[in-house]
Design a protein around this motif. Structure first.
Motif, mmCIF file in Angstrom:
data_model
loop_
_atom_site.group_PDB
_atom_site.id
_atom_site.type_symbol
_atom_site.label_atom_id
_atom_site.label_comp_id
_atom_site.label_asym_id
_atom_site.label_seq_id
_atom_site.Cartn_x
_atom_site.Cartn_y
_atom_site.Cartn_z
ATOM 1 N N ALA A 169 1.833 5.552 5.811
ATOM 2 C CA ALA A 169 1.653 6.307 7.043
ATOM 3 C C ALA A 169 0.400 7.166 7.024
ATOM 4 N N LEU A 170 -0.218 7.291 5.878
ATOM 5 C CA LEU A 170 -1.401 8.151 5.786
ATOM 6 C C LEU A 170 -2.620 7.453 6.362
ATOM 7 N N PRO A 171 -3.253 8.032 7.351
ATOM 8 C CA PRO A 171 -4.489 7.437 7.835
ATOM 9 C C PRO A 171 -5.580 7.672 6.789
ATOM 10 N N ASP A 172 -6.520 6.800 6.781
ATOM 11 C CA ASP A 172 -7.545 6.869 5.748
ATOM 12 C C ASP A 172 -8.883 7.169 6.383
ATOM 13 N N ILE A 173 -9.624 8.067 5.770
ATOM 14 C CA ILE A 173 -10.927 8.420 6.322
ATOM 15 C C ILE A 173 -11.973 7.345 6.044
ATOM 16 N N GLY A 203 -13.119 3.744 6.019
ATOM 17 C CA GLY A 203 -12.899 2.414 6.572
ATOM 18 C C GLY A 203 -11.900 2.404 7.698
ATOM 19 N N ASP A 204 -11.981 1.367 8.504
ATOM 20 C CA ASP A 204 -11.152 1.257 9.692
ATOM 21 C C ASP A 204 -9.788 0.692 9.352
ATOM 22 N N GLN A 205 -8.799 1.285 9.956
ATOM 23 C CA GLN A 205 -7.458 0.744 9.826
ATOM 24 C C GLN A 205 -7.102 0.182 11.177
ATOM 25 N N THR A 250 -4.022 -0.857 12.018
ATOM 26 C CA THR A 250 -2.739 -0.275 12.400
ATOM 27 C C THR A 250 -2.306 0.727 11.365
ATOM 28 N N LEU A 251 -1.422 1.595 11.799
ATOM 29 C CA LEU A 251 -0.852 2.609 10.937
ATOM 30 C C LEU A 251 0.647 2.430 11.051
ATOM 31 N N VAL A 252 1.331 2.319 9.893
ATOM 32 C CA VAL A 252 2.767 2.078 9.970
ATOM 33 C C VAL A 252 3.509 3.359 9.655
#
Lengths: 303, 327, 327, 335, 527
Positions: B265-269, B271-273, B275-277
């Motif tokens: 669930a942690l978004p990452d700074i 690179g592009d994600q 989707t986020l689960v």
């Protein structure tokens, strides 16, 4: 919980108001826990019952309407007259009981009128802010800076004694408290995010005032009103004591004490019982209000 | 490695009008001298309650201990008396808090507050070792310098509101360290701070831990912040510890579905994600917690066993423990 | 080039606050911000507390009046709009606040909350209103059984869904999201973020997304503006800004984020954020700037200067460095 | 700072003017004719006119108002028609007695209210709390006039521990006036018997006057203490090992005292107003008694004067408290 | 729980039987008499104002040329040792005593008398009304140092009856303290320039007033120089309960203004004496005879017959007598008028039937002075009595000033007002004039009674010099007034004081005001 996702909107009254019902049960629970609140409730209920059924409960109802039994004057408490008789030979118990109604009426009108004047002014001042608030609050301050009793004394002294004038005078000095209360509450509420949210939606001022702010002012208002009931009764009695209260023969506690003080200490029962009635009534309303505040408005200051 | 703190089967309820909230459900945790442990979990998982339990700060009622023990230096803190606490708080165990503004008394100067803490510690010392007023003040200045506050002597005369958030947190840390405790409990110490300040405070804590050989329990919902300071991480969910492993191990090989969910669930700074689960559903109501594994209603792996049998925290390896039937 | 949906020109908001019983101070919350948002785009605004990012939102939504500058919505100047014109503008611009707990009136049910915009703007009532609210609840994946519940009976994520349903009820063209997930747990944050992303595509929304969390902005936004003490220091495409930050402040921000699996975040900045009431002279960042600031930095305020494409940065040193090789 | 004080003073003036106008209007609605009354029962019409002229009562209302306001600006509050003396002179004569009474009552209120408020908060929901609450609410609920009578009859008439009324025994001459407060003057002059006597006389009225005020100080202090005790910095202080007693008396009380201070200011004015009742019961020769006596004769200049004085004191004291607030609360202090 | 505490407290109050040993205030070996009164003494200037408490002080501080004494009241020579009048009662000559001295040692001479009368007339306040119509300042003539002559504008037989109320001030002292030609009014408010038996000492307004006895008072002391008190303290005690307590504790030696029940109860207490004397203060319920329902004489008669007169006396616990005519029994020229109504319900109904309200059904206001207990109770009696005629009574307490203002005009005067009237002299003119058309506007004329015959009779009676000629006129006046029933004739209450038994020298005289006591002859007979 998982099954909720597919379920339809609840329809039954109980289901729709489950949250409210739980809230009220919580209030009742908290209230019951406090001895002093329950004592307050008991006294208030007793007061209301006496006010409602007064003449029916009074052993000598005619004594409350100006009967004269000069041969039966100033008799000490006995079985026939548990609170004794007064200087006209009237049964003090009956007069104390029927006096409840006068007091209730006084309390209701004074708090009612004060709230009717004070709440709109306060909400208006608080929400509008700026110059308008400044003007309203300064006028309020002027009234607040005169001790209510002194102002009421002056008003009654010029209008003449009598319950109606007494009620008018006290209503006139009572409202600033409500302006203060509602103004400060409104100021606080105005900063709430949901008010901002309502404005963002395009809600008009009246809607914000009546849908969002007023309902949130209700609990401090109830608390204050319940305490003020007691205080209004006390103030009216004080005016009655100075000799500016109810007209005879209608029984009013303050006026009774005013007469009775000349009969202290030898005819002690005459002053004692109306005084006790005032004390217990005001005590009841105050404890009740205190209890309400504890459950409704735990953070507010104990003014 | 002797253990400094040992929590065994600690269960705690909160009694309310609605009934008993089963807040902590059998916590097993231990901490060695000088070890840094992060406790991570989302709102309502009981991590702050655990911290307050260790400090003896939970009001009772409503809190009610059902079972277990909290052993600290061979004393059971659950049986500590008021006198015991005086000797423990501030001198053996200290605590720092989430919001540095509200945890400092607004009407007292920094000096008064720091000196008070030091003065309070003198009571349990032998008479000869007690410090006088001037010495207390000198000590206060020293510990403020320890947390890298500039102009420490001048700072003593200031009021909390005259300080910035980062400085306030440093003052709180200084107060906590003034009695040279062995264990520092940090309850969300950086949550209320901005990210650049947070980095400063985390660096300070890390530095102090190294220098003073403190044992630390750092409680946070922010895995990143915890990972930056702590060597070991315990993940809590709904009043239970679900996974406990060294930081690198936990991040690299999370075994509990909840831990995995958290990481995903942690978004990452960087690179592009696409989707986020998140983790489906929401945390359970602790008044009526789910039977069996408390996570099972939200768990992708859940089966019948999970809803009936509570998984015990079992050792997967020397260093890795997990409470899941499927791990 | 298509017309921007929203354009802010030199937007400024100053207000006075009481300092103590006697004095007042002017706070330059927003100090000359120019921004634009293209239709269908998501613009992120990042910054630490006190950077003025939330004030920008309030001003552009006309919840508070700007001190100076212009707000253009769909080409129309809305800076001085009031009365009914302003109210009907609300239909096109909506906001989701940071804290869903306080953004909902505790005395209103979920139905009341979601219905309010429909009642206020469209005068809807009766069965059509109930249908409409039900559809909105479906849209944000709230169970219909919640319709008569009160906010305090919902979890944070559910409340935020209510807020979103409320905000999209009128099918706005621009949705301002003011830190919509910062009060939420990470697992819920992930749910909301991915949901917001879906919603944007589904309803063809334009987002102005305000956050202090860079990772979240990176996930959701196309472009980003970095604010510090009321001014934009850097803006551009998300990947450009975060992968090659130009401004020393942005660099520090990116570096300060603790990264899982590595050591603590780097702390590039010393000192604290000055308060907006005591703004440093010259470049507002020069007091904390890790690069050796030029004398110019202390006296003059730099403007945003294009680096390449639409990546702009307001720093004398950077401009100088960029200028030299090209010269 | 200067600007601030100037603004406050302007506001102050405005409030007093407002007060004056309200009171002037109210008191002039009265149909009573004090001139007629003072001329005596057999006086002829021209005798009444003589008195009316002498007191300016023959002028129209706006004229009287203008004259009165003009006088007030020069520090002249008009003349009492009952005593024929200037109101200012009489206020100066009666105010010290009231002031002494209110000071002692306020002292009692604070000395009892604050500790009990603390106690009640610390032992929240215990029997101490409930007993304190009923006691404090009783303070508000007991009619002062009735309670005063009971105390008087019990302690003075029955037990004969304390005198019935007045400030001193009949024969005792008041101490040489310095502050005109007998308690202080007698000490300054070293007349300890007079001091004891004055103290015995002031106990009962001060008690009656302080009781409601004590109650509200107690309640506010309790509420504030409760809130403070639940605040984060108290938790932090406990976690840092600061002893409970010190937490309550230093950490919590100092914070709780700020709002308590505000209520003390409010109550001060209220007390001044309540002297109307208490002074009547105890024959205390202060401004309250003076106001009641004058009101009964429709002699409104003194009533106006007293109200103005009370209003002035109230506004002034709250002004002082505002200043004290800014000084005591470091958050409000100018940097 | 609280309730029981209170009950206990009250029970404890009951047992206040034991009296402490009486202890009186002393100065040296002389005693100080303490008078506990309810009313303050704001002004003691003898020419500015009077009421009972003021008069009590004035009588002690000043002397007049004559003084009322005894029961029935007689005019005794005082500063004037004798006087004579011309047969037409137009010229009056007074011969002053030679040894009278003001407090500062100045002799009391004819000039002082002239100045005092001139001052009284010129100030036009207080006592001025008594003489201003018949006397001009220029008509006062100093014949020699000890003789003064008054040349009246017209014949006026009652002239001598007013003389005791005109006190003589010391012109030198007054002139020395004059400010802006105020005849020394400002100074005389709280200072005395008299020749009376007492001087002022402590003057604590609203608290107490202390007088000291004058050494070598020119007229000497009736109780003997040895027994005379050191002084008098007039202490203001406003609550009857507190007054009683003060008396019982010996803190006060004499008090006035207790409730009738208190007097009854305290009478039997050892060491306390109650003085009860028939006074001249009449109580009447004045009808508004000019406007409203009470304009109808039949209604007035009906009400007068419906009233239970006995309860008027009962209200005073028997310490009152019923009026038998408009004039009090002690008044010169009083005759019983047998036609005066007594309670008779049949007759009341008969009159009611003749009135405009044969079935009642009306509501009448009854005003009384707020705080006057007996008047209120009589109101309740009236309410009870008139309910039998189906008339409702609205008992309304009113502030005295407001009541006076209301009652001064026929349009605003209430239907019924209870009024106590104390005649200021023993001359019947003082009472009769209350029923004269010219009295309208005064509080005692709230009935606004107007009968041309009565007016003429009153005018005539006051000009006649010989009592034998006047007496029949007054009898006629009384009859006519009773026939017109402008008021319910009530009762004459006894004047009562309670004092310690060691207080001697109390001398009652009906002509004084209600609470007034002559302080001069009092003394304390105890060790």
């Amino acid at each position: 919980m998982a099954s909720d996702i597919t379920s339809a909107a609840p329809t039954g009254w109980r289901a729709r108001h489950a949250g409210t019902i739980r809230q009220w049960r919580l209030y009742a629970h908290l209230f019951r826990r406090s001895f002093s609140s329950m004592l307050g409730l008991f006294l208030v209920v007793l007061f209301l019952v006496l006010a409602a059924a007064g003449p029916a409960l009074a052993p000598y109802p005619e004594d409350t309407m100006g009967a004269v039994h000069l041969d039966n004057r100033l008799k000490p408490p006995s079985l026939a007259h548990p609170f004794g008789t007064d200087e006209m030979g009237n049964d003090i118990l009956s007069r104390v009981i029927v006096g409840t109604r006068t007091s209730l009426w006084i309390g209701l009108i004074i708090t009612g009128v004060a709230a009717l004047i004070g709440v709109p002014l306060g909400i208006f001042a608080g929400y509008m802010g700026g110059r308008i608030r400044e003007v309203i609050m300064r006028i309020t301050d002027v009234f607040l800076s005169v001790p209510g009793l002194a102002l009421a004394l002056a008003i009654v002294a010029s209008l003449g004694p009598g319950i109606t004038n007494c009620v008018i005078a006290l209503s006139l000095v009572w409202w600033p408290g409500y302006v203060r209360l509602i103004d400060s509450k409104t100021l606080a509420l105005k900063e709430e995010l949901y008010i901002e949210a309502a404005r963002a939606i395009g809600a008009r001022t009246p809607r914000i005032l009546f849908h969002h702010i007023l309902p949130n002012c209700v609990s401090p208002l109830i608390v204050k009103a319940s305490m003020d009931m007691g205080m209004a009764i006390l103030s009216a009695a004080s005016l009655g004591f100075i000799g500016l209260g109810a007209k005879p023969p209608s029984p009013e506690w303050g006026a009774m004490i005013s007469v009775a003080r000349s009969y202290m200490p030898d005819w002690w029962w005459y002053a004692l019982f109306p005084g006790l009635a005032i004390y217990l009534t005001v005590l009841g309303f105050n404890l009740f209000g205190d209890g309400l505040r504890d459950i409704l408005d735990p953070k507010s200051r104990g003014r | 490695m002797s253990s400094l703190l040992d929590i065994r089967d600690y269960r705690l309820d909160f009694d309310t009008f609605d009934g008993a909230y089963k807040v902590l459900d059998g916590i097993d945790l231990s901490l060695a001298e000088g070890e840094t442990l992060g406790v991570v979990g989302e709102t309502g998982c009981g991590k702050s309650v655990l911290a307050k339990s260790i400090m003896g700060l939970l009001p009772s009622p409503p809190a009610r201990v059902l079972s277990g023990s909290i052993m600290f230096e061979a004393h059971d803190l659950l049986n500590a008396t008021a006198a015991d606490w005086r000797a423990i708080r501030g001198q053996r165990i200290a605590m720092i808090f989430q919001d540095p503004m509200t945890f400092l008394n607004p009407v007292l100067t920094i000096g008064q507050q720091v000196c008070d803490v030091i003065a309070a510690q003198q009571g349990s010392k032998p008479k000869a070792a007690r410090l006088d007023r001037a010495a207390i003040r000198a000590h206060a200045t020293r510990i403020l310098e320890l947390v890298r506050l500039p102009d420490a002597a001048e700072l003593l005369n200031r009021y909390p509101h005259q300080l910035s958030g980062g400085m306030r947190q440093r003052v709180l840390i200084a107060m906590a360290l003034s009695g040279s405790p062995r264990l520092l409990i940090a309850d969300e110490p950086t949550t209320a701070l901005d990210v650049t300040i947070q980095a400063q405070v985390l660096a300070l804590i890390d530095d102090l831990v190294q220098r003073l050989k403190l044992a630390v329990i750092m409680i946070s919902h922010d895995l990143g912040a915890v990972a930056a300071v702590c060597r070991r991480i315990a993940v809590m969910y709904a009043g239970t510890v679900v996974e406990d492993a060294p930081t690198a191990e936990l991040l690299a090989h999370p075994r509990h579905p909840y831990t995995r969910g958290l990481l995903a669930a942690l978004p990452d700074i960087d690179g592009d994600q696409a989707t986020l689960v998140g983790i489906a559903g929401s945390i359970p109501n602790l008044l009526t917690p789910p039977q069996g594994c408390r996570f099972h209603p939200r768990c992708p792996l859940a089966d019948g066993r999970c809803s009936n049998e509570k998984p015990l925290l079992r050792r997967l390896s020397e260093i890795h423990r997990v409470a899941c039937h499927h791990a | 080039m298509p017309e921007a949906l929203l354009r802010l020109e030199n937007l400024t908001k100053h207000y006075t606050v009481k300092r103590g019983s006697f004095a007042t101070a002017t706070v330059k919350a927003v100090d000359g911000v120019s921004l634009h948002v293209m239709p269908g785009e998501a613009l992120g605004i990042v910054g630490e507390s006190g950077s003025g990012k939330s004030t920008v939102a309030k001003v552009l939504l006309r919840l508070t009046d700007p001190t100076a500058g212009r707000i253009l919505f769909d080409g129309q100047d809305i800076t001085a709009l009031d009365g009914d014109a302003l109210r009907s503008l609300r239909r096109d611009m909506q906001i989701v606040f940071q804290n869903p707990h306080s953004a909902l009136n505790g005395r209103h049910t979920i139905f009341d909350a979601i219905a309010e915009p429909l009642v206020v703007q469209d005068g809807l009532r009766g069965q059509p209103l109930i249908d409409c609210v039900s559809r909105l609840m479906d849209l944000v994946s709230l169970p219909r059984s919640f319709i008569y519940r009160y906010p305090h009976e919902l979890s944070g994520g559910q409340k935020q869904r209510v807020c979103i349903a409320r905000a999209v009820a009128l099918k706005p063209r621009l949705l301002v999201l003011d830190e919509p997930t910062s009060a939420l747990d990470v697992s819920v944050q992930a749910q909301i973020l991915s949901f917001l992303k879906e919603l944007q595509q589904e309803l063809k929304l334009t987002y102005l997304f305000i956050s202090h969390n860079l990772a979240v902005v990176r996930y959701l936004c196309d472009r980003v503006a970095v604010m510090y003490l009321g001014a934009v220091l850097e803006q551009g495409r998300v990947a450009d800004v975060f992968d090659q930050p130009q401004h020393p402040y942005t660099q520090a921000l990116v570096a300060a984020i603790p990264k899982l699996g590595t050591a603590a975040g780097h702390n590039l900045l010393s000192g604290d954020i000055p308060t907006a009431s005591r703004m440093p002279s010259g470049c507002r960042f020069h007091t904390r700037c890790p690069e050796a600031a030029m004398p110019l930095c202390a006296t003059q305020s730099p403007d945003l200067v294009p680096i390449y494409g639409d990546h702009e940065c307001a720093c004398f040193a950077r401009t100088l460095r960029n200028a030299v090789p090209s010269a | 700072m200067v600007l601030f004080v100037g603004k406050r003073l302007l506001l102050f003036g405005f409030m007093l003017l407002g007060l004056l106008t309200i009171m002037f209007l109210i008191t002039n609605v009265a149909p009573g004719d004090p001139a007629k009354l003072m001329a005596g029962q057999n006086a002829t019409q021209d005798m009444v006119e003589t008195i009316r002229r002498e007191y300016g009562l023959d002028k129209s209302l706006p004229e009287q108002y203008a004259v009165y306001i003009g006088g007030v600006l020069r520090g002249d509050l008009g003349r009492s028609i009952v005593s024929t003396k200037p109101v200012v002179e009489e206020l100066l004569r009666y105010f010290p007695a009231t002031f002494e009474l209110v000071l002692v009552a306020m002292g009692l209120g604070i000395l009892i209210g604050v500790p009990f408020g603390m106690l009640s908060a610390v032992y929240r929901d215990s029997w101490i709390d409930h007993a304190t609450r009923i006691f404090s609410v009783s303070g508000v609920a007991l009619p002062a006039f009735w309670f005063g009578l009971l105390l008087q009859l019990y302690f003075a008439v029955h037990l004969e521990w304390l005198p019935v009324s007045g400030r001193l025994e009949l024969i005792t001459p008041p101490p040489e006036p310095v502050s005109r407060l007998y308690l202080i003057d007698s000490l300054l002059r070293g007349e300890f018997d007079t001091f004891r006597e004055a103290f015995q006389h002031i106990i009962l009225p001060a008690l009656v006057l302080s009781f409601p005020c004590l109650a509200s100080i107690l309640r506010v202090n309790r509420a504030e203490m409760l809130e403070v005790l639940q605040s984060d910095y108290i938790v932090a202080a406990r976690a840092n090992g600061i002893p409970a007693f010190r937490i309550i008396t230093v950490y919590a009380l100092k914070n709780a005292m700020l709002p308590t201070l505000a209520i003390i200011g409010l109550r001060f004015g209220w007390m001044l107003g309540s002297t109307v009742l208490v002074e009547t019961v105890f024959d205390w020769p202060g401004i309250g008694l003076y106001a009641v006596q004058s009101a009964l004769y429709s002699d409104f200049k003194p009533v106006l004067g007293v109200t103005l004085l009370i209003g002035f004191c109230f506004i002034f004291i709250n002004f002082l408290i505002d200043l004290a607030y800014g000084w005591l609360d470091p958050r409000l202090r100018t940097q | 729980m609280k309730k029981f505490v209170m009950l206990g407290l009250a029970a404890a109050l009951l047992s206040t039987a034991a009296l402490p040993a009486a202890a009186f205030e002393r100065v040296g070996d002389r005693k100080v008499i303490v008078f506990g009164g309810r009313q303050q003494v704001p002004v003691i200037d003898p020419h500015v104002r009077y009421d009972w408490s003021i008069r009590m002080m004035q009588q002690s501080l000043y002397d007049a040329m004559a003084k009322y004494n005894g029961n029935p009241a007689k005019i005794e020579p005082w500063l004037a040792q004798k006087w004579e009048s011309s047969p037409d009662a137009k010229t009056w000559t007074f011969h002053l005593v030679r040894n009278a001295k003001f407090h500062n040692g100045d002799p009391v001479d004819a000039e002082a008398v002239r100045y005092s009368f001139e001052r009284g007339l010129k100030l036009n306040k207080g006592v001025a009304w008594m003489l201003k119509d018949v006397l001009d300042p220029s008509g006062i003539e100093v014949v020699d140092a000890h003789t003064v002559r008054f040349n009246l504008k017209s014949s006026y037989a009652p002239f001598i009856s007013w003389i005791p109320w005109w006190y003589i001030v010391n012109p030198k002292q007054v002139k020395a303290n004059e400010v802006d030609g105020d005849y020394g009014q400002k100074w005389l408010t709280e200072n005395a320039a008299g020749s009376g038996p007492f001087k002022t000492k402590r003057w604590e307004q609203n608290v107490l007033y202390e007088l000291v006895a004058v050494d070598n008072y020119w007229k000497g002391w009736p109780q003997g120089e040895k027994n005379r008190p050191a002084g008098i303290i007039y202490k203001i005690i406003r609550e009857p309960a507190a007054q009683k307590a003060a008396l019982q504790r010996g803190e006060a030696d004499i008090v006035e203004g207790l409730t009738p029940d208190d007097y009854d109860q305290i009478k039997s207490t050892k060491g306390i004496v109650v003085q009860s004397h028939a006074g001249m203060t009449t109580f009447g319920i004045k009808f508004n005879t000019q406007t409203g329902p009470t304009k109808d004489i039949n209604l007035r008669k009906a009400i007068a017959y419906a009233v239970d007169y006995d309860s008027f006396v009962k209200v005073y616990n028997g310490a009152a007598i019923l009026e038998t005519s408009p004039f009090p029994q002690g008044m010169q020229g009083h005759v019983d008028v047998p036609e005066r109504p007594k309670q008779d319900l049949a007759k009341a109904k008969e009159y009611l039937a003749k009135s405009a309200y044969p079935n009642g059904g009306i509501e009448l206001d009854y005003y009384h002075v707020a705080g006057l207990e007996e008047a209120r109770r009589i109101g309740l009696v009236l309410l009870d009595n008139l309910s039998k005629l189906n008339i409702k009574v609205n008992v309304t307490p009113e502030q005295w000033p407001n009541m006076v203002a209301k009652g001064s005009k026929p349009d605003t005067a209430p239907n019924m007002t209870s009024v106590y009237v104390t005649p200021i002299s023993t001359d019947p003119d003082a009472v009769a004039y209350q029923y004269h058309r010219n009295a309208w506007g005064q509080y005692f004329a709230m009935s606004h009674y107007n009968n041309a015959d009565v007016n003429a009779l009153i005018d005539k009676a006051r000009t006649l010099g010989k009592w034998e000629e006047r007496a029949p006129l007054y009898a006629e006046i009384q009859k006519k007034i009773v026939a017109d029933q402008p008021e319910v004739f009530g009762m004459i209450q006894n004047r009562r004081w309670a004092h310690r038994d060691y207080l001697k020298g109390f001398a009652f005289s009906p002509v004084r005001f209600t609470g007034e006591v002559d302080l001069y002859p009092l003394w304390i007979d105890a060790k």
